[in-house]
Design an enzyme around this catalytic site. Structure first.
Site, PDB file in Angstrom:
ATOM      1  N   HIS A   4       0.813  -1.212   0.000  1.00 42.43           N
ATOM      2  CA  HIS A   4       0.000   0.000   0.000  1.00 42.43           C
ATOM      3  C   HIS A   4       0.851   1.268   0.000  1.00 42.43           C
ATOM      4  CE1 HIS A   4      -3.246  -2.775   1.020  1.00 42.43           C
ATOM      5  NE2 HIS A   4      -4.058  -1.840   0.599  1.00 42.43           N
ATOM      6  N   GLY A   5       1.935   1.262   0.689  1.00 36.38           N
ATOM      7  CA  GLY A   5       2.735   2.483   0.707  1.00 36.38           C
ATOM      8  C   GLY A   5       4.063   2.294   1.391  1.00 36.38           C
TER       9      GLY A   5
END
Lengths: 301, 480
Positions: B322-323
């Site tokens: 996701h990040g």
């Protein structure tokens, strides 16, 4: 495909008719006669009725929240009208509205906020609803038309809710919150709201500068005088955005066609003197700034 | 190009109209050009990154199919390295370098390796994972290598799902680009209905809640107690409506042209356990990790301790997907731990359920849903917080005896947003409750024409009347 097209057109027509009906039927019932922006009616009325020479303050909410026009009027013996309201109404509206009432030997004190942002459509719809006369000061770009009509539609809903549930009004941003001169005073005895310093974006001010210079030319043509003032700014926000503010000041010093009578740090005060925004002074801050302004104007006039 | 912009409305009308006008053999080309335009509306130069991985994976697919033994594996590894390499450079390089700097600083050294000043390409993780699933499926023999370069490029770039999924498998979508899709009244109307539902979720609920969430999460230390709980619950709804709204628009836009994309959400907040939640949330990513990571690691056919480790690894990597921030790793780790607890307490919970008399079963079921929702909310704190420290502050200040910050949060303007959002949430969950196991479109289609028309008429009016149109807020998952 024919069946789809017929039904799609029918459905779209039904929606369009309903939306138009909502605006036409609901709008008059929920007219924001006591909205914050309705104060333009009183300000415009004062602007046009006062004799000249008079002092006209033009700008965003830094002026609306943060000056005592009555004290300035007493000091210099000029009548004062504070036209300022909200930066979100856009530079173009502020200048057009003020220019309409400028007469020979008037003194215009212009003080914009640093963001000089595009007008907020939602606010313009509120303004045009509350003060239909304001329409002549507003110009919309073609690409702004659809969002503008949607905003107008939504204004009917939010206004209806406000009318039904009075608890949604905060008793600060109201037409009755202003003095005769046009200063907002409804916030003066309220507690400060904790603030976070926002970072200023790098903005290309070319169009705004051109707009201001056109305004200055027009004011001069009417035989009046314009001075520019840097706005008040909360200390922590000023420190955070010093580079953008310095660049702004350099650009204005270089290109503005009227005298600038202060520096960006003149009205920078401790954070505790700000009410609910980095531009909105509280009671104590408003008095300090007014005294400083009187001092500056004394040297200028 | 954002789905919630006027630009997209024009784009969609033009592309869809052209799609049905031009001959079938040219349609893939139209969609490819349209997809390039769609992607380049964000940042044109990054189309080159996409082009790079497309070329690599296209040839890798063919060579994998033509080779055997170690060579076959080598081509797969080359493809995976290229894809993961792009991810590492554009998404994780600065994160890794920053952490290296911190580590070296602690040891008394300076890190002289500079950070890269690059922007993260929109939807990079999505199209990279879709590309990887192609070469893996070719390697496994489940998919024939695509020989038409344009069709393969379209598989990666198909505009409805290019920037935020659903992450498709080649077996589901590639053959559809060869099929002739005639104009179908049902497909077009069902697609548009689903898109309308998606716009409702995004513009009316998600964007309205965004301001309320941002207010607390951009400076959480100003708040204690109730505002932090409320803004976290709002974020749970915001992210659901944002992402499932996006998925609905994507699936609907594809359906209009006759394409079937996989379902990405299935009423996740009605889940009665964490395991069930993950079977209902971001299904295309969950199944991707299941098929390409969890099962190859051994899945659940190993010792219990190894199974737990596999779960933890999968969720930690999912967090990182996701990040590039420790907050996402904590989020993934928390979800992994919750899954382990869920699995290890399954028998005990089953016993409790069997003891409860049938009259209390609905109440028990609601309790399970509520507990699951609250647990998921605690994970969302770290997903949304700017730093792990902020996240910890929020969680540790949920329950506090200090008062006074509620009034600050519940200003007059916020009350209006909350009121509108609650009305819309009531509609959303009301419909989700009534639709049971059917899809949204099937559920409404079974109603009488008057109810159907009335429902969509009301929905469109609500979008116009209560939607947030200022500023065209970006979809949360675009950044991944």
């Amino acid at each position: 495909m024919k069946k789809f097209l017929i039904r799609a057109i029918l459905f779209s027509l039904l929606i369009i008719v309903s939306l138009v009906a909502i605006v036409v039927l609901v709008s008059p019932l929920v007219r924001g006669k006591n909205d914050y922006v309705a104060a333009t009616i009183d300000k415009e009325s004062r602007l046009h009725s006062l004799p000249s020479p008079k002092i006209i303050f033009v700008g965003g909410s830094n002026l609306a929240f943060g000056i005592n026009s009555s004290a300035i009027s007493k000091e210099f013996n000029y009548p004062v009208v504070n036209m300022s309201l909200h930066g979100g109404l856009g530079l173009s509206f502020m200048l057009n509205e003020a220019l309409d009432g400028v007469k020979k030997s008037d003194i215009v004190l212009l003080s914009t906020e640093y963001y000089l942002d595009k007008p907020e459509l939602k606010l313009l719809t509120q303004l045009m609803d509350a003060n239909p006369n304001a329409k002549k000061y507003i110009t919309l770009k073609p690409e702004e038309l659809i969002p503008f009509y949607i905003s107008d539609l939504q204004r009917c809903v939010t206004s209806s809710v406000k009318v039904i549930g009075k608890q949604f009004s905060d008793n600060i941003y109201i037409r009755n919150g202003f003095t005769v001169e046009g200063d907002l005073v409804s916030h003066l005895n309220k507690k400060n709201v904790p603030l976070v310093s926002p970072r200023l974006k790098e903005i290309d001010y070319t169009d705004d500068l051109q707009l201001i210079n056109t305004f200055i030319d027009a004011v001069k043509k009417k035989g009046a005088t314009v001075y520019y003032l840097f706005p008040t700014y909360q200390q922590s926000t000023f420190t955070l955005n010093k580079k953008v503010v310095t660049d702004f000041a350099t650009l204005f010093h270089k290109n503005l066609k009227c005298p600038i009578i202060n520096t960006p740090d003149t009205f920078v005060y401790n954070d505790s003197l700000y009410f609910n925004s980095e531009y909105h002074l509280n009671k104590q801050g408003r008095e300090i700034r007014t005294q400083k302004l009187i001092e500056i104007l004394g040297k200028t006039f | 190009m954002l789905f919630n912009s006027l630009h997209f409305v024009y784009f969609f009308i033009v592309v869809t109209t052209l799609y049905f006008i031009i001959p079938h053999k040219l349609r893939w080309f139209l969609l490819l050009i349209a997809s390039c335009y769609f992607y380049m509306a964000f940042l044109p130069i990054y189309i080159l990154i996409l082009g790079f991985t497309i070329v690599i994976d296209y040839f890798a697919g063919i060579y994998i199919e033509l080779s055997s033994g170690r060579k076959r594996k080598l081509f797969l590894i080359c493809s995976l390295i290229a894809n993961i390499g792009v991810l590492c450079i554009f998404k994780y390089y600065n994160f890794l370098n920053d952490n290296l700097s911190l580590l070296l600083n602690d040891l008394g050294y300076a890190n002289r390796i500079p950070n890269l000043s690059i922007l993260l390409p929109i939807g990079l993780s999505f199209h990279t994972f879709q590309a990887m699933s192609y070469t893996i499926e070719v390697y496994r023999g489940n998919q024939k290598a695509e020989r038409n370069f344009g069709i393969y490029a379209l598989y990666v770039m198909f505009y409805p799902q290019l920037v935020a999924g659903p992450i498709e498998r080649p077996q589901n979508i590639l053959h559809q680009f060869y099929e002739k899709h005639k104009f179908s009244y049902d497909n077009v109307t069902n697609g548009l209905k689903l898109m309308t539902w998606g716009f409702f979720k995004k513009i009316v609920i998600s964007d309205r809640l965004a301001d309320l969430v941002n207010q607390a999460y951009s400076d959480p230390h100003r708040y204690q107690g109730f505002p932090l709980i409320l803004s976290t619950i709002f974020f749970a709804f915001q992210i659901y409506c944002d992402f499932s709204g996006y998925s609905d628009i994507a699936i609907g836009a594809a359906r209009v042209m006759g394409f079937d994309l996989m379902r990405n959400f299935n009423k996740p907040y009605s889940a009665k356990s964490i395991v069930e939640f993950w079977q209902r949330w971001h299904i295309s990513l969950s199944t991707w990790f299941r098929d390409y990571l969890y099962i190859p690691l051994g899945g659940s056919r190993v010792k219990m301790s190894r199974r737990y480790l596999n779960l933890l690894i999968t969720f930690l990597i999912s967090g990182l997907w996701h990040g590039a921030n420790w907050t996402y790793i904590v989020w993934g780790g928390l979800n992994g731990v919750y899954q382990i607890i869920d699995i290890s307490t399954k028998k005990a919970r089953g016993k409790i359920e069997s003891i409860i008399s049938s009259g209390f079963k609905p109440a028990y079921s609601i309790l399970c849903q509520l507990v699951t929702f609250l647990l998921i909310c605690t994970t969302w704190v770290f997903f949304r917080a700017r730093s792990v420290q902020d996240g910890w502050y929020i969680v540790s200040h949920f329950i506090t005896s200090v008062h006074g910050t509620t009034a600050l949060y519940l200003s007059a303007k916020n009350m209006m947003d909350i009121l509108f959002a609650l009305i819309a949430l009531f509609i959303l969950f009301g419909v989700e409750h009534l639709q049971k196991n059917q899809s949204f479109v099937d559920f409404v289609n079974k109603k009488s024409p008057a109810i159907r028309w009335g429902f969509y008429y009301g929905l469109v009016l609500i979008i116009f009347l209560l939607g947030k149109f200022e500023g065209n807020q970006q979809f949360i998952y675009f950044q991944f």
